[in-house]
Design an enzyme around this catalytic site. Structure first.
Site, PDB file in Angstrom:
ATOM      1  N   LYS A 175      -7.430 -16.945   5.637  1.00  0.00           N
ATOM      2  CA  LYS A 175      -7.472 -16.485   4.243  1.00  0.00           C
ATOM      3  C   LYS A 175      -6.113 -15.879   3.930  1.00  0.00           C
ATOM      4  O   LYS A 175      -5.834 -14.729   4.254  1.00  0.00           O
ATOM      5  CB  LYS A 175      -8.576 -15.440   4.061  1.00  0.00           C
ATOM      6  N   GLU A 178      -3.617 -14.317  -1.992  1.00  0.00           N
ATOM      7  CA  GLU A 178      -3.719 -15.167  -3.176  1.00  0.00           C
ATOM      8  C   GLU A 178      -2.400 -15.280  -3.922  1.00  0.00           C
ATOM      9  O   GLU A 178      -2.239 -16.155  -4.780  1.00  0.00           O
ATOM     10  CB  GLU A 178      -4.816 -14.657  -4.117  1.00  0.00           C
ATOM     11  N   SER A 228      -2.077  -3.411   4.231  1.00  0.00           N
ATOM     12  CA  SER A 228      -1.927  -1.973   4.048  1.00  0.00           C
ATOM     13  C   SER A 228      -2.933  -1.217   4.906  1.00  0.00           C
ATOM     14  O   SER A 228      -3.980  -1.754   5.293  1.00  0.00           O
ATOM     15  CB  SER A 228      -2.132  -1.604   2.585  1.00  0.00           C
ATOM     16  N   CYS A 283       6.768  -4.885   6.868  1.00  0.00           N
ATOM     17  CA  CYS A 283       6.123  -3.746   7.520  1.00  0.00           C
ATOM     18  C   CYS A 283       7.031  -3.127   8.579  1.00  0.00           C
ATOM     19  O   CYS A 283       6.779  -2.014   9.032  1.00  0.00           O
ATOM     20  CB  CYS A 283       4.794  -4.157   8.133  1.00  0.00           C
ATOM     21  N   GLU A 383       4.506   4.652   1.860  1.00  0.00           N
ATOM     22  CA  GLU A 383       5.099   3.346   2.139  1.00  0.00           C
ATOM     23  C   GLU A 383       5.385   2.671   0.797  1.00  0.00           C
ATOM     24  O   GLU A 383       4.471   2.235   0.098  1.00  0.00           O
ATOM     25  CB  GLU A 383       4.164   2.473   2.973  1.00  0.00           C
TER      26      GLU A 383
END
Length: 498
Positions: A175, A178, A228, A283, A383
């Site tokens: 997945k 999107e 996240s 990240c 962040e």
């Protein structure tokens, strides 16, 4: 020209899906909507998982030699067509083409690691552990597994997981974000060309409906996630509550310590590279530079001078740095710049006021540099996930270590120094999972494992490397006793000692 509609990949073919919900896929350098994406319904998730479930027994029982041959073929095809994949990444994420090519190359390293799966899956054997009793260990695949990947690395992050999952005999449902669906669909087609049986690699596109469908589906045996920290925690708690093995990699606030003895030109170069590469949407990006002692003014000046030469613009035009992924991301980052300025930090370089080399209405924030940042300011605590570099002045090495270890994240960190003793002490004392010594972005090679500590990782297993092999397999121990043969018989084979 009509806008194409993208959907899913199931059982070796495109699957249109049943949903009436769609989202826009956008080129972030221009603001242009390039495609519509069908967001999966619960029924679509069922269809895709069913395809992975149906073929698992056959793929599990396919010989390791055959699985490895297909993995090698995928590697060769990816080498031939890597520029195609890089162009897709740039078109949907926005990172410059050279950075996109580097992403593909780093993902390919995991494919190459998985090509060695025959060695990695070797078990052990003890003869005569007890009188005429032998004991052996084997590792077997889990079943259908899910991968939920983020927008910032549309190819590399899925490749942290699926080569190992497939090579060890699992089937996969990916997945992707999107925002960047095309890379996943492109790789699905490449797997088919490489000879992977239909249904072993599948793609379901969507939002929370798709995520929750995978997290709760009884046929999905494990979940690998990158994103996240709040969502990583949700994925871990939901997936484990439904009996799944979960590795959920979360957010970060990566510090770079610069000691007074460091090569400041090297440190400034690497702070720029690690802070502004991919517009800070990594990240492992450095977002906090801890200047130790009296070097602060000199270091900030060197970083600022280097940002003056950076070109921000469309990733296909030779720029150094591309856009943020969406208008919302741009506005969020610009809001942090506003907040840092209001909080009293010194804004040395302002990325809100740039003229990018791009057509249309792209989502740009240029390199931004703050000095004299306080540890209570949001530009330090949060962040940001954008090209914002904060310099914090500290008096001593011990103060730097204390700041890093007090941070709730523990993904990556770096120290710049020419003192081997200081570097050795740093790697021992710092509470972070990945450490660089004069290396600002210490992403390990594929045969080591990627993952942080604290709120940067939920679960015990890191990505790829030997930990990845163990994550996608379960161990069995077999204890065997055989009676001695009661008679001989005809045997024309090579004589054996008995």
């Amino acid at each position: 020209m009509s806008t194409p509609t993208l959907a899913h990949w199931s059982a070796g073919a495109e699957l249109a899906g049943t949903s009436d919900r769609f989202s826009d896929v956008t080129n972030p350098a221009t603001g242009e909507v390039t495609a519509k994406l069908s967001l999966a319904s619960s029924s679509d998730v069922e269809t895709v998982v069913a395809a992975a479930t149906a073929v698992f027994p056959g793929w599990r029982d396919t010989s390791l030699a055959r699985r490895t041959q297909i993995m090698f073929r995928f590697r060769e095809l990816l080498n031939e067509r890597a520029p195609e994949l890089a162009a897709l990444i740039t078109a949907e994420h926005g990172k410059v083409l050279s950075d996109a090519a580097g992403e593909v190359a780093r993902g390919q390293e995991v494919v190459e690691f998985a090509c060695g799966m025959p060695h990695l899956l070797k078990g052990s054997h003890t003869e005569n552990a007890s009188t005429k009793v032998d004991v052996s260990s084997i590792r077997q695949p889990l079943g259908p597994v899910a991968i939920i990947s983020p927008f910032n690395f549309p190819a590399m992050v899925p490749m942290w997981f699926f080569p190992i999952a497939i090579a060890t005999g699992n089937t996969v449902v990916l997945k992707p974000s999107e925002k960047v669906p095309s890379s996943a669909l492109w790789m699905a087609r490449l797997w088919k060309e490489a000879g992977l049986p239909d249904g072993v690699f599948n793609v379901v596109n969507g939002d929370k409906v798709a995520v929750d469908g995978l997290l709760t589906h009884p046929d999905i045996k494990s979940v690998s996630f990158v994103g996240s920290t709040p969502i990583a925690r949700y994925v871990y708690e939901t997936g484990t509550a439904h009996g799944k093995r979960v590795q959920a990699l979360g957010g970060a606030k990566n510090h770079m310590v610069v000691l007074p003895d460091a090569d400041l030109d090297l440190a400034a170069d690497q702070a720029v590279n690690a802070g502004y590469g991919s517009a800070g949407e990594r990240c492992m990006a450095i977002s906090a530079v801890l200047a130790v002692g009296e070097i602060g003014d000199d270091l900030v000046d060197r970083i600022a001078k280097r940002t003056a030469n950076l070109r921000t613009g469309d990733g296909t035009r030779g720029a150094d740095m591309g856009p943020l992924v969406t208008a919302a991301a741009r506005d969020r980052v610009a809001g942090y710049v506003d907040a840092g300025e209001s909080a009293g930090a010194t804004l040395v370089v302002d990325g809100r006021r740039i003229s990018p080399d791009a057509s249309g209405e792209g989502f740009f924030v240029g390199p931004t540099l703050f000095d004299h940042v306080g540890t209570d300011m949001s530009i330090y605590t949060d962040e940001i996930f954008g090209p914002v570099l904060s310099v914090i002045r500290v008096d001593t090495y011990d103060e730097a270590i204390a700041l890093i270890n007090a941070n709730p994240y523990g993904n990556g960190t770096a120290i710049f120094t020419n003192d081997g003793g200081a570097a050795r002490r740093f790697q021992n004392e710092v509470e972070v999972g990945m450490i660089g010594v004069n290396v600002p972005v210490p992403v390990p090679m594929a045969y080591y494992s990627f993952g942080g500590w604290k709120n940067s990782l939920f679960g015990d297993t890191h990505a790829h490397g030997t930990e990845g092999v163990h994550f996608f397999t379960r161990g069995k121990v077999v204890t065997t006793r055989w009676l001695d043969p009661s008679h001989g018989g005809i045997n024309l084979g090579f004589p054996q000692n008995v």
